[in-house]
Design an enzyme around this catalytic site. Structure first.
Site, PDB file in Angstrom:
ATOM      1  N   SER A  70      69.235  66.227   9.003  1.00  0.00           N
ATOM      2  CA  SER A  70      68.176  66.447   8.009  1.00  0.00           C
ATOM      3  C   SER A  70      67.603  65.084   7.645  1.00  0.00           C
ATOM      4  O   SER A  70      68.303  64.058   7.742  1.00  0.00           O
ATOM      5  CB  SER A  70      68.763  67.086   6.748  1.00  0.00           C
ATOM      6  N   TYR A  77      74.942  67.119  -0.554  1.00  0.00           N
ATOM      7  CA  TYR A  77      74.258  67.606   0.656  1.00  0.00           C
ATOM      8  C   TYR A  77      73.853  66.411   1.521  1.00  0.00           C
ATOM      9  O   TYR A  77      74.101  66.399   2.732  1.00  0.00           O
ATOM     10  CB  TYR A  77      73.038  68.451   0.287  1.00  0.00           C
TER      11      TYR A  77
HETATM   12  N1  LIG Z   1      65.316  74.478   5.880  1.00  0.00           N
HETATM   13  C1  LIG Z   1      65.200  73.162   5.727  1.00  0.00           C
HETATM   14  O1  LIG Z   1      64.306  72.674   4.993  1.00  0.00           O
HETATM   15  C2  LIG Z   1      66.126  72.248   6.468  1.00  0.00           C
HETATM   16  C3  LIG Z   1      65.762  70.880   6.553  1.00  0.00           C
HETATM   17  C4  LIG Z   1      66.591  70.011   7.235  1.00  0.00           C
HETATM   18  C5  LIG Z   1      67.760  70.476   7.819  1.00  0.00           C
HETATM   19  N2  LIG Z   1      68.105  71.782   7.710  1.00  0.00           N
HETATM   20  C6  LIG Z   1      69.361  72.210   8.351  1.00  0.00           C
HETATM   21  O2  LIG Z   1      69.064  73.196   9.307  1.00  0.00           O
HETATM   22  C7  LIG Z   1      70.225  74.007   9.531  1.00  0.00           C
HETATM   23  C8  LIG Z   1      69.835  75.475   9.494  1.00  0.00           C
HETATM   24  O3  LIG Z   1      69.365  75.802   8.195  1.00  0.00           O
HETATM   25  P1  LIG Z   1      68.161  76.813   7.944  1.00  0.00           P
HETATM   26  O4  LIG Z   1      67.098  76.065   7.254  1.00  0.00           O
HETATM   27  O5  LIG Z   1      67.832  77.557   9.177  1.00  0.00           O
HETATM   28  O6  LIG Z   1      68.843  77.765   6.835  1.00  0.00           O
HETATM   29  P2  LIG Z   1      69.265  79.315   6.900  1.00  0.00           P
HETATM   30  O7  LIG Z   1      68.077  80.136   7.230  1.00  0.00           O
HETATM   31  O8  LIG Z   1      69.981  79.583   5.622  1.00  0.00           O
HETATM   32  O9  LIG Z   1      70.281  79.374   8.128  1.00  0.00           O
HETATM   33  C9  LIG Z   1      71.586  78.814   8.051  1.00  0.00           C
HETATM   34  C10 LIG Z   1      72.425  79.395   9.162  1.00  0.00           C
HETATM   35  O10 LIG Z   1      73.728  78.801   9.101  1.00  0.00           O
HETATM   36  C11 LIG Z   1      74.704  79.849   9.138  1.00  0.00           C
HETATM   37  N3  LIG Z   1      75.919  79.455   8.443  1.00  0.00           N
HETATM   38  C12 LIG Z   1      76.035  79.003   7.161  1.00  0.00           C
HETATM   39  N4  LIG Z   1      77.324  78.799   6.870  1.00  0.00           N
HETATM   40  C13 LIG Z   1      78.044  79.130   7.970  1.00  0.00           C
HETATM   41  C14 LIG Z   1      79.419  79.156   8.283  1.00  0.00           C
HETATM   42  N5  LIG Z   1      80.356  78.768   7.390  1.00  0.00           N
HETATM   43  N6  LIG Z   1      79.813  79.551   9.521  1.00  0.00           N
HETATM   44  C15 LIG Z   1      78.889  79.933  10.419  1.00  0.00           C
HETATM   45  N7  LIG Z   1      77.569  79.935  10.199  1.00  0.00           N
HETATM   46  C16 LIG Z   1      77.157  79.547   8.977  1.00  0.00           C
HETATM   47  C17 LIG Z   1      74.017  81.049   8.507  1.00  0.00           C
HETATM   48  O11 LIG Z   1      74.580  82.266   9.001  1.00  0.00           O
HETATM   49  P3  LIG Z   1      75.570  83.248   8.223  1.00  0.00           P
HETATM   50  O12 LIG Z   1      75.211  83.179   6.766  1.00  0.00           O
HETATM   51  O13 LIG Z   1      75.295  84.592   8.862  1.00  0.00           O
HETATM   52  O14 LIG Z   1      76.924  82.729   8.529  1.00  0.00           O
HETATM   53  C18 LIG Z   1      72.603  80.895   9.054  1.00  0.00           C
HETATM   54  O15 LIG Z   1      72.506  81.464  10.331  1.00  0.00           O
HETATM   55  C19 LIG Z   1      71.239  73.604   8.460  1.00  0.00           C
HETATM   56  O16 LIG Z   1      72.178  72.721   9.041  1.00  0.00           O
HETATM   57  C20 LIG Z   1      70.390  72.857   7.431  1.00  0.00           C
HETATM   58  O17 LIG Z   1      71.131  71.922   6.711  1.00  0.00           O
HETATM   59  C21 LIG Z   1      67.311  72.685   7.056  1.00  0.00           C
END
Ligand SMILES: NC(=O)c1ccc[n+]([C@@H]2O[C@H](COP(=O)([O-])OP(=O)(O)OC[C@H]3O[C@@H](n4cnc5c(N)ncnc54)[C@H](OP(=O)(O)O)[C@@H]3O)[C@@H](O)[C@H]2O)c1
Length: 259
Positions: free
Chosen positions: A145, A158
């Protein structure tokens, strides 16, 4: 043109929503066979069926909590005995929990973030990397991130977890010099997914405000970048990519249309 990664086997963690789901769709459309992991099995099953129907690739799913080291090891061993060593690992599963200052934060939130974003990523990496090293080929993409480069108020733990992802990515690359295995970090800014809804524990108003007045990145935008990284020829390692929506200049500079 056929994608370089067509016919390869990719495992994507956190594939049940957001960026991981978009990466799964994108890699499937490029002819990559898939293994999708997350905790919400029903969502994974629907997505797997959709991708297999649309793209004709094979899609396996695993209900795995990446915090559970034994479950990760067991599921990894099962899938490698059935499908062989994956060519690609996308470490995407992750979350932010809460935005309270350190002196007021819920310590359980810290555990969730550190156990998922840092230890979970390490558990999954440790489960697949030895086989990749033995085969002398493979690609790992860690989704970090911009918060792994710049801290904003309310993001301390975070950010710490994502600074750790940055260190793990750099360090693993050093460990793997001289092997055919590449490790890349992809570091997005604001992406509209379920991320903020999870962070604010279902508060839709708070989550919606995060993306108000700007056109944020979509999961598909990040998936485009991941596809570029993965399709680079083996002599190239795209080691580190930061990707922002045009309206974002840093974690502190976001141009919002207030109209
Ligand atoms: N959205 C942003 O602005 C942003 C920016 C920079 C980086 N990121 C990073 O991008 C990645 C994906 O996030 P996203 O934005 O796509 O959010 P999201 O829509 O909430 O997706 C997160 C995913 O991670 C899974 N997950 C969470 N905890 C888990 C666990 N303990 N075991 C297995 N799977 C788990 C969730 O699935 P389940 O709940 O079904 O397990 C879900 O599929 C993360 O690493 C986040 O930090 C996001």
């Amino acid at each position: 043109m056929t994608a370089r990664i067509a016919g390869q086997l990719a495992i994507v963690t956190g594939a049940s929503s957001g960026i991981g789901e978009a990466i799964a769709r994108r890699l499937g459309s490029e002819g990559t066979n898939l293994v999708l992991w997350a905790r919400r099995g029903e969502r994974l099953a629907c997505l797997a069926e959709e991708i297999a129907d649309q793209s004709g690739v094979s899609v396996d799913t695993g209900v795995v909590d990446v915090r559970d080291r034994e479950a990760v090891q067991g599921e990894a061993a099962r899938l490698m005995s059935e499908l062989g060593t994956p060519d690609i690992l996308v470490n995407n599963a992750g979350l932010a929990a809460g935005m309270a200052p350190v002196h007021d934060a819920d310590v359980d939130d810290w555990d969730r973030m550190i156990d998922t974003n840092v230890k979970g990523l390490l558990h999954v990496t440790r489960a697949f990397l030895p086989a990749m090293v033995e085969r002398d080929s493979g690609q790992v993409v860690n989704i970090g991130s911009i918060t792994g480069r710049q801290v904003y108020p309310g993001s301390t733990v975070y950010a710490a977890s994502k600074y750790a992802v940055q260190a793990i990515t750099e360090g693993t690359n050093l460990d793997l010099l001289g092997t055919g295995v590449r490790v890349s970090g992809v570091h997005p800014g604001l992406v509209e997914t379920e991320f903020s809804l999870v962070r604010f524990k279902g508060d839709e108003d708070r989550a919606g405000a995060v993306y108000k007045g700007i056109e944020p990145l979509t999961g598909a935008d990040v998936a485009d970048v991941v596809s570029y990284v993965l399709n680079a020829p083996p002599r190239i390692n795209v080691a580190d990519v930061v990707v922002f929506a045009k309206a974002q200049g840093s974690v502190h500079h976001i141009l919002r249309d207030e109209g």
